[in-house]
Design a protein around this motif. Sequence first.
Motif, PDB file in Angstrom:
ATOM      1  N   LYS A 264     -12.092  17.691 -11.086  1.00  0.00           N
ATOM      2  CA  LYS A 264     -11.527  17.848 -12.434  1.00  0.00           C
ATOM      3  C   LYS A 264     -10.058  17.435 -12.443  1.00  0.00           C
ATOM      4  O   LYS A 264      -9.600  16.725 -13.339  1.00  0.00           O
TER       5      LYS A 264
ATOM      6  N   ASN B  68     -12.252  18.692 -28.896  1.00  0.00           N
ATOM      7  CA  ASN B  68     -13.417  19.512 -28.570  1.00  0.00           C
ATOM      8  C   ASN B  68     -14.594  18.607 -28.218  1.00  0.00           C
ATOM      9  O   ASN B  68     -14.926  17.709 -28.978  1.00  0.00           O
ATOM     10  N   ASP B  69     -15.225  18.870 -27.081  1.00  0.00           N
ATOM     11  CA  ASP B  69     -16.313  17.991 -26.630  1.00  0.00           C
ATOM     12  C   ASP B  69     -17.607  18.160 -27.430  1.00  0.00           C
ATOM     13  O   ASP B  69     -18.562  17.428 -27.226  1.00  0.00           O
ATOM     14  N   SER B  70     -17.630  19.089 -28.397  1.00  0.00           N
ATOM     15  CA  SER B  70     -18.828  19.249 -29.219  1.00  0.00           C
ATOM     16  C   SER B  70     -19.028  18.069 -30.169  1.00  0.00           C
ATOM     17  O   SER B  70     -20.105  17.902 -30.728  1.00  0.00           O
TER      18      SER B  70
ATOM     19  N   GLU C 141     -11.379  17.185 -22.245  1.00  0.00           N
ATOM     20  CA  GLU C 141     -11.039  18.008 -23.413  1.00  0.00           C
ATOM     21  C   GLU C 141      -9.560  18.367 -23.368  1.00  0.00           C
ATOM     22  O   GLU C 141      -9.014  18.685 -22.323  1.00  0.00           O
TER      23      GLU C 141
ATOM     24  N   LYS D  59     -21.153  17.307 -17.797  1.00  0.00           N
ATOM     25  CA  LYS D  59     -20.504  18.603 -18.012  1.00  0.00           C
ATOM     26  C   LYS D  59     -19.060  18.553 -17.522  1.00  0.00           C
ATOM     27  O   LYS D  59     -18.126  18.874 -18.266  1.00  0.00           O
ATOM     28  N   LEU D  60     -18.862  18.155 -16.279  1.00  0.00           N
ATOM     29  CA  LEU D  60     -17.505  18.121 -15.731  1.00  0.00           C
ATOM     30  C   LEU D  60     -16.664  17.043 -16.414  1.00  0.00           C
ATOM     31  O   LEU D  60     -15.493  17.273 -16.721  1.00  0.00           O
TER      32      LEU D  60
ATOM     33  N   SER E  74     -16.910  15.830 -19.506  1.00  0.00           N
ATOM     34  CA  SER E  74     -16.546  16.276 -20.854  1.00  0.00           C
ATOM     35  C   SER E  74     -15.491  17.376 -20.825  1.00  0.00           C
ATOM     36  O   SER E  74     -14.532  17.344 -21.586  1.00  0.00           O
ATOM     37  N   ASP E  75     -15.661  18.348 -19.943  1.00  0.00           N
ATOM     38  CA  ASP E  75     -14.692  19.443 -19.843  1.00  0.00           C
ATOM     39  C   ASP E  75     -13.335  18.954 -19.351  1.00  0.00           C
ATOM     40  O   ASP E  75     -12.294  19.437 -19.798  1.00  0.00           O
ATOM     41  N   SER E  76     -13.324  18.001 -18.445  1.00  0.00           N
ATOM     42  CA  SER E  76     -12.067  17.477 -17.893  1.00  0.00           C
ATOM     43  C   SER E  76     -11.249  16.722 -18.932  1.00  0.00           C
ATOM     44  O   SER E  76     -10.021  16.745 -18.911  1.00  0.00           O
TER      45      SER E  76
ATOM     46  N   TYR F  73     -20.828  24.558  -9.880  1.00  0.00           N
ATOM     47  CA  TYR F  73     -20.546  25.984 -10.023  1.00  0.00           C
ATOM     48  C   TYR F  73     -21.042  26.776  -8.817  1.00  0.00           C
ATOM     49  O   TYR F  73     -22.010  26.407  -8.163  1.00  0.00           O
TER      50      TYR F  73
END
Length: 194
Positions: free
Chosen positions: A46, A107-109, A101, A94-95, A97-99, A17
Amino acid sequence: MQLKLLLPVPTSINALYINQWGYDHKLKRNAPTGAKILSKEGEKCKEQIQFHTQKQLEGQEWDYEWTVDKNNFMFMDVWIYFSRRGRDSDNIFKLLSDSLEKLVYDNDSRVLPRVQRVLYDTKNPRIQVEFSPVDYIGIFRNSEEIDEFESRCKTCTRYLDGRCSILNDSLIGTVREEIGDVDDPNCTAYKEKK
């Protein structure tokens, strides 16, 4: 059901970020807004992860719709091959999991990451990722434990054709005082039907 992927090593969260800048009317110049946005390096990585994932999803038996159910959790086992020593394995999730999703899962939760090994390959850094459903359901280890628990529930005055709040909370993973030890669930609010 299982999914295996071979992907590029995600950008570390330390470089993921950057500060967002915008015009500040009080200062009459551009200034950081306080918001964080994905860096160019993060955006590129990503896109690469998503491209490789889409190609590898073809021909594998993975049920995306299963991941939409908020009660379904999955393991994400990861073997990391860094290009050099000193990288932190926690910083890649982080990246990653977000990529994934909306491609692999809803949902990565509900994704439970587990690092299996960290190795070093200067010529071919990569990550191997394997997804598989967890055995547990709510507070129960497996469906057999649910069946055993619910068979006793059916003889309780609180059962009400399956509408017992204690049972339903337990099925979605909410720990209730009435259950006691989740490793050996036993409802203390049980009252036998007459």
